[in-house]
Design a protein around this motif. Structure first.
Motif, PDB file in Angstrom:
ATOM      1  N   LEU A   1       0.929  -1.071   0.120  1.00 22.52           N
ATOM      2  CA  LEU A   1       0.176   0.105   0.039  1.00 22.52           C
ATOM      3  C   LEU A   1       0.854   1.190   0.136  1.00 22.52           C
ATOM      4  CD1 LEU A   1      -2.769  -0.997   2.587  1.00 22.52           C
ATOM      5  CD2 LEU A   1      -2.847  -1.194  -0.070  1.00 22.52           C
ATOM      6  N   VAL A   2       1.934   1.177   0.784  1.00 19.80           N
ATOM      7  CA  VAL A   2       2.951   2.304   0.636  1.00 19.80           C
ATOM      8  C   VAL A   2       3.542   2.779  -0.705  1.00 19.80           C
ATOM      9  CG1 VAL A   2       5.488   2.812   1.284  1.00 19.80           C
ATOM     10  CG2 VAL A   2       3.640   2.198   2.934  1.00 19.80           C
ATOM     11  N   THR A   3       3.742   1.520  -1.378  1.00 18.80           N
ATOM     12  CA  THR A   3       4.282   1.852  -2.864  1.00 18.80           C
ATOM     13  C   THR A   3       3.120   2.480  -3.688  1.00 18.80           C
ATOM     14  OG1 THR A   3       5.746  -0.009  -2.542  1.00 18.80           O
ATOM     15  CG2 THR A   3       5.160   0.712  -4.788  1.00 18.80           C
ATOM     16  N   THR A   4       2.010   1.956  -3.603  1.00 18.04           N
ATOM     17  CA  THR A   4       0.585   2.197  -4.411  1.00 18.04           C
ATOM     18  C   THR A   4       0.445   3.677  -3.931  1.00 18.04           C
ATOM     19  OG1 THR A   4      -0.235   0.151  -4.266  1.00 18.04           O
ATOM     20  CG2 THR A   4      -1.767   1.973  -4.748  1.00 18.04           C
ATOM     21  N   GLU A   5       0.408   4.349  -2.582  1.00 17.35           N
ATOM     22  CA  GLU A   5       0.166   5.530  -2.388  1.00 17.35           C
ATOM     23  C   GLU A   5       1.434   6.530  -2.477  1.00 17.35           C
ATOM     24  OE1 GLU A   5      -2.680   6.295  -1.307  1.00 17.35           O
ATOM     25  OE2 GLU A   5      -2.159   8.615  -1.178  1.00 17.35           O
ATOM     26  N   GLY A   6       2.494   6.059  -2.664  1.00 18.95           N
ATOM     27  CA  GLY A   6       3.678   6.728  -3.101  1.00 18.95           C
ATOM     28  C   GLY A   6       4.358   7.449  -1.796  1.00 18.95           C
ATOM     29  N   LEU A   7       3.872   6.651  -0.631  1.00 19.73           N
ATOM     30  CA  LEU A   7       4.341   7.260   0.857  1.00 19.73           C
ATOM     31  C   LEU A   7       6.034   7.187   0.788  1.00 19.73           C
ATOM     32  CD1 LEU A   7       2.631   6.534   4.073  1.00 19.73           C
ATOM     33  CD2 LEU A   7       5.300   6.279   3.923  1.00 19.73           C
ATOM     34  N   VAL A   8       6.561   8.034   1.124  1.00 20.39           N
ATOM     35  CA  VAL A   8       8.163   7.872   1.346  1.00 20.39           C
ATOM     36  C   VAL A   8       8.511   8.479   2.832  1.00 20.39           C
ATOM     37  CG1 VAL A   8      10.405   8.851   0.617  1.00 20.39           C
ATOM     38  CG2 VAL A   8       8.401   8.290  -1.203  1.00 20.39           C
ATOM     39  N   ALA A   9       8.378   9.632   2.966  1.00 19.74           N
ATOM     40  CA  ALA A   9       8.823  10.047   4.444  1.00 19.74           C
ATOM     41  C   ALA A   9       7.511   9.961   5.265  1.00 19.74           C
ATOM     42  CB  ALA A   9       9.493  11.489   4.352  1.00 19.74           C
ATOM     43  N   LEU A  10       7.640   9.430   6.600  1.00 17.25           N
ATOM     44  CA  LEU A  10       6.394   9.577   7.402  1.00 17.25           C
ATOM     45  C   LEU A  10       6.995   9.837   8.844  1.00 17.25           C
ATOM     46  CD1 LEU A  10       3.474   8.510   7.705  1.00 17.25           C
ATOM     47  CD2 LEU A  10       4.477   6.150   8.337  1.00 17.25           C
ATOM     48  N   LEU A  11       6.032  10.765   9.507  1.00 17.42           N
ATOM     49  CA  LEU A  11       6.022  11.141  10.818  1.00 17.42           C
ATOM     50  C   LEU A  11       5.048  10.668  11.722  1.00 17.42           C
ATOM     51  CD1 LEU A  11       6.896  12.958  13.268  1.00 17.42           C
ATOM     52  CD2 LEU A  11       5.900  14.705  12.171  1.00 17.42           C
ATOM     53  N   GLY A  12       4.974  10.044  12.884  1.00 24.64           N
ATOM     54  CA  GLY A  12       3.823   9.565  13.474  1.00 24.64           C
ATOM     55  C   GLY A  12       4.137   9.856  14.947  1.00 24.64           C
ATOM     56  N   VAL A  13       2.977  10.327  15.544  1.00 20.76           N
ATOM     57  CA  VAL A  13       3.013  10.735  17.008  1.00 20.76           C
ATOM     58  C   VAL A  13       1.587   9.930  17.928  1.00 20.76           C
ATOM     59  CG1 VAL A  13       3.978  12.867  16.794  1.00 20.76           C
ATOM     60  CG2 VAL A  13       1.413  12.604  16.780  1.00 20.76           C
ATOM     61  N   PRO A  14       1.902   9.809  19.118  1.00 17.20           N
ATOM     62  CA  PRO A  14       0.977   8.538  19.691  1.00 17.20           C
ATOM     63  C   PRO A  14      -0.312   9.525  20.181  1.00 17.20           C
ATOM     64  CG  PRO A  14       2.570   9.182  21.274  1.00 17.20           C
ATOM     65  CD  PRO A  14       3.064  10.013  19.953  1.00 17.20           C
ATOM     66  N   LEU A  15      -1.398   8.719  20.358  1.00 19.23           N
ATOM     67  CA  LEU A  15      -2.596   9.468  20.796  1.00 19.23           C
ATOM     68  C   LEU A  15      -2.904   8.673  22.090  1.00 19.23           C
ATOM     69  CD1 LEU A  15      -4.971   8.794  17.695  1.00 19.23           C
ATOM     70  CD2 LEU A  15      -3.954  10.789  18.616  1.00 19.23           C
ATOM     71  N   ILE A  16      -2.593   9.359  23.222  1.00 17.61           N
ATOM     72  CA  ILE A  16      -2.574   8.896  24.501  1.00 17.61           C
ATOM     73  C   ILE A  16      -3.852   9.342  25.215  1.00 17.61           C
ATOM     74  CG2 ILE A  16      -1.472   8.890  26.649  1.00 17.61           C
ATOM     75  CD1 ILE A  16       0.126   7.698  24.522  1.00 17.61           C
ATOM     76  N   VAL A  17      -4.779   8.093  25.671  1.00 13.83           N
ATOM     77  CA  VAL A  17      -5.942   8.390  26.370  1.00 13.83           C
ATOM     78  C   VAL A  17      -5.774   7.756  27.937  1.00 13.83           C
ATOM     79  CG1 VAL A  17      -8.291   8.032  26.487  1.00 13.83           C
ATOM     80  CG2 VAL A  17      -7.256   8.589  24.276  1.00 13.83           C
ATOM     81  N   ARG A  18      -5.876   8.684  28.916  1.00 15.27           N
ATOM     82  CA  ARG A  18      -5.630   8.169  30.237  1.00 15.27           C
ATOM     83  C   ARG A  18      -4.283   7.483  30.426  1.00 15.27           C
ATOM     84  NH1 ARG A  18     -11.795   7.626  32.626  1.00 15.27           N
ATOM     85  NH2 ARG A  18     -12.833   9.389  31.277  1.00 15.27           N
ATOM     86  N   GLY A  19      -3.360   7.804  30.010  1.00 16.47           N
ATOM     87  CA  GLY A  19      -2.108   6.865  30.077  1.00 16.47           C
ATOM     88  C   GLY A  19      -1.943   5.825  29.145  1.00 16.47           C
ATOM     89  N   GLU A  20      -2.894   5.552  28.270  1.00 15.30           N
ATOM     90  CA  GLU A  20      -2.723   4.277  27.234  1.00 15.30           C
ATOM     91  C   GLU A  20      -2.553   4.995  25.871  1.00 15.30           C
ATOM     92  OE1 GLU A  20      -6.294   1.858  27.249  1.00 15.30           O
ATOM     93  OE2 GLU A  20      -5.469   0.430  25.908  1.00 15.30           O
ATOM     94  N   ALA A  21      -1.858   4.471  25.126  1.00 16.07           N
ATOM     95  CA  ALA A  21      -1.576   4.595  23.580  1.00 16.07           C
ATOM     96  C   ALA A  21      -2.464   3.921  22.876  1.00 16.07           C
ATOM     97  CB  ALA A  21      -0.350   4.181  23.376  1.00 16.07           C
ATOM     98  N   VAL A  22      -3.803   4.735  22.227  1.00 13.55           N
ATOM     99  CA  VAL A  22      -4.760   4.049  21.555  1.00 13.55           C
ATOM    100  C   VAL A  22      -4.732   4.237  20.155  1.00 13.55           C
ATOM    101  CG1 VAL A  22      -6.174   4.402  23.473  1.00 13.55           C
ATOM    102  CG2 VAL A  22      -6.199   6.115  21.841  1.00 13.55           C
ATOM    103  N   GLY A  23      -3.553   4.788  19.783  1.00 16.38           N
ATOM    104  CA  GLY A  23      -3.457   4.938  18.217  1.00 16.38           C
ATOM    105  C   GLY A  23      -2.392   6.063  17.996  1.00 16.38           C
ATOM    106  N   ALA A  24      -2.240   6.510  16.586  1.00 16.31           N
ATOM    107  CA  ALA A  24      -1.537   7.454  16.355  1.00 16.31           C
ATOM    108  C   ALA A  24      -1.682   8.207  15.109  1.00 16.31           C
ATOM    109  CB  ALA A  24      -0.141   6.364  15.695  1.00 16.31           C
TER     110      ALA A  24
END
Length: 594
Positions: A123-146
């Motif tokens: 999917l990365v190749t199809t979408e053309g994704l090269v550089a990627l930055l991710g940060v966490p979603l923290i809810v009540r001390g738990e990482a639930v997504g990004a």
């Protein structure tokens, strides 16, 4: 550079900061709606994409099956990418969730720092994704997504981009928590309707919390200050609410008019603030004389911005979760306001410093651009006729310049750091009074000694005035005057040293007084001038002088004998005032020119 109404120029960084804050406020406003989760998440991603300005952005959540699924995106072109679902322990998302911190890769497909998922790599190749930055979603001390920002070309992500995306992730976490709480509230209401018939009471609490959230957002959108938010909370929650700075010092305290509270005790407050920062949750404790205190931390990412303290009488009953959650969510609003004020202050300091440097470098004279830019800041450049230089042994010039910025607004002038010195340019009708007033205010702000010296500007030649003030400040420091405010006129006796236009006079005096010593040192590589200076500094005490110069007494005696051969033996017996002055002025010139 972006244009301003008066023909000046606003730095691109300031315009970008204003755009970032506007988007953050719009995002905060959307959170109060407590709408459907997908709608809010799409709004978050859209705002993040517009502001971060990468090729596309998307948000993924960990589902009940333990897999990370895309829930919202902006700028993507592949329908298959929107349906992406991968294990939560692989890819960049896996690193973000495991570390609960931001991560990025310059080129996703070739990175060996992450565990790759073959399906997602396609999917990365199809979408053309090269550089990627991710940060966490923290809810009540738990990482639930990004939350992710991606580009279709290789690149590095800067610290301000990471911090900004993390701020959006914090909002997304609040939105997710809001939606879950709202759904939990609806479920609880259905159960209460059947079991206890308390639906009206619970709905009133939810509506009250919603009303407070909307009121808080309205305060921000109206341009309100942290004190306005604090007063609103006190009025709505009752008791008193206190805003603390990063050091735990009270900045603002507001009381409810209908239900006030005694001044809260500060016993154990530092520990409560630390617990709130560590846990990320509101901390409630019983205080003396039956008081109850709840403390919530104000922070942005890993940066601590302060704390919020809600105090009330115990007879009012224990607070419910809605009130505590309201207090916690108010910290997000206050965090935005504090960041806004800080950004505006930093932008103002930067622009003031840039204008000050332009006047210094371009002087003498005023360009039309400089006249327009100063007029846009409500400053009359024609009246900027006093340059001040401040020095403190306990504070760097950069930090001292920030203190000057707190003062210069009242004086309608400019402040900044110029050539490594904290500097101000202000209008003045009484130079002695102005310098003394700046010194008094600066010393009160620092809580310690500081020296301020001022020089009047002639024919818009700010550079010359700065040079004189800076060189005079060096002379003041060497003669031990480290805590006063004065003009250079007070040190007219030393003008030969710090006034470069009188350097010829100083050269003649030095030539007549210590010229033979200077010439001897130059030709022989000796240190007779430094030796005689130390000799007089230690009141002609041979032993003390030798210790100060780190030489043996016999070595010092030989140097003094050599001085006899250069000056004649009379220099130790006759009137040596001219020789002493020559040595002193020679040393001061070296210090002032450094």
């Amino acid at each position: 550079m972006a244009g301003d109404p008066d023909g000046g120029a606003v730095p691109c960084s300031l315009a970008r900061r204003q755009r970032e804050l506007a988007s953050l406020y719009e995002t905060a406003k959307s959170l109060t709606a407590l709408g459907e989760l997908d709608d809010v998440l799409r709004s978050i991603v859209r705002h993040a994409h517009d502001l971060i300005r990468t090729d596309f952005a998307y948000l993924s959540l960990v589902g009940t099956d333990g897999r990370l699924a895309v829930r919202a995106s902006e700028g993507t072109v592949s329908a298959a990418f929107l349906a992406a679902c991968i294990p939560a322990d692989v890819g960049l998302g896996g690193k973000v969730l495991a570390s609960r911190g931001p991560h990025w890769v310059r080129r996703y497909a070739g990175s060996h720092l992450i565990a790759h998922d073959p399906d997602f790599d396609r999917l990365v190749t199809t979408e053309g994704l090269v550089a990627l930055l991710g940060v966490p979603l923290i809810v009540r001390g738990e990482a639930v997504g990004a939350l992710f920002a991606a580009d279709r070309s290789e690149r590095a992500f800067q610290a301000d981009e990471i911090a900004l995306l993390r701020a959006f992730a914090d909002h997304a976490a609040v939105a997710l928590d809001n939606a879950r709480l709202y759904e939990a509230s609806r479920t609880a209401l259905r159960e209460l309707r059947v079991a206890y018939g308390r639906i009206e009471e619970h709905m009133a609490a939810v509506e009250r919390a919603q009303a407070i959230h909307e009121a808080l957002t309205a305060v921000v959108l109206r341009g309100g200050a942290p004190g306005d938010v604090t007063q609103l909370l006190a009025d709505q929650l009752g008791g008193s609410v206190t805003l603390l700075d990063r050091a735990g010092t009270s900045l603002v305290r507001r009381e409810s008019a209908s239900n006030p509270c005694r001044t809260p005790s500060e016993t154990g407050l530092a520990d409560a603030v630390e617990d709130a920062h560590r846990s990320g949750r509101c901390v409630t404790s019983a205080g003396p004389a039956g008081a109850v205190r709840s403390v919530a931390a104000i922070q942005a990412g890993d940066s601590r911005l302060g704390g919020l303290v809600w105090s009330r009488e115990a007879v009012a009953g224990a607070p419910d979760d809605t009130d505590l959650r309201t207090l916690e969510r108010a910290t997000h609003i206050l965090g935005l306001l504090i960041l806004k004020e800080r950004a505006v202050a930093e932008a103002g300091e930067r622009l003031s410093g840039e204008l000050l440097t332009e006047l210094m470098v371009g002087s003498p004279g005023i360009s039309p651009s400089q006249r327009a830019r100063t007029r846009a800041r409500d400053i009359d450049v024609e009246r900027l006729d006093l340059v001040l230089v401040a020095e403190s042994a306990a504070m760097s010039p950069t930090d001292l310049s920030r203190r000057l910025h707190d003062i210069v607004g009242d004086l309608r002038g400019l402040a900044g750091e110029h050539l490594g010195r904290a500097t101000m340019i202000v209008p003045s009708t009484d130079d002695e009074h102005t310098v003394e007033e700046v010194h008094r205010r600066l010393r009160r702000a620092l809580g310690g000694p500081v020296a301020v010296v001022g020089e009047r500007v002639v024919h818009h030649d700010w550079a010359r005035a700065f040079s004189l003030a800076a060189r005079c400040a060096a002379v003041m420091r060497d003669i031990g005057h480290t805590d006063l405010g004065a003009t250079t006129g007070r040190y007219a006796l030393y003008a030969l040293v710090f006034d470069t236009e009188r350097s010829g006079e100083l050269d003649r005096f030095l030539r007549d007084s210590i010229g033979p010593l200077l010439e001897y040192d130059r030709r022989r590589g000796t240190e007779l001038v430094a030796t005689l200076s130390a000799y007089y500094d230690h009141r002609a005490n041979v032993a003390a002088t030798a210790r100060a110069l780190y030489v043996h007494v016999n070595t010092l005696l030989k140097r003094l004998d050599r001085a006899d051969s250069v000056l004649g033996p009379e220099w130790r017996r006759e009137n040596d005032l001219e020789l002493r002055l020559g040595l002193r002025l020679h040393r001061l010139r070296a210090i002032a020119s450094a």
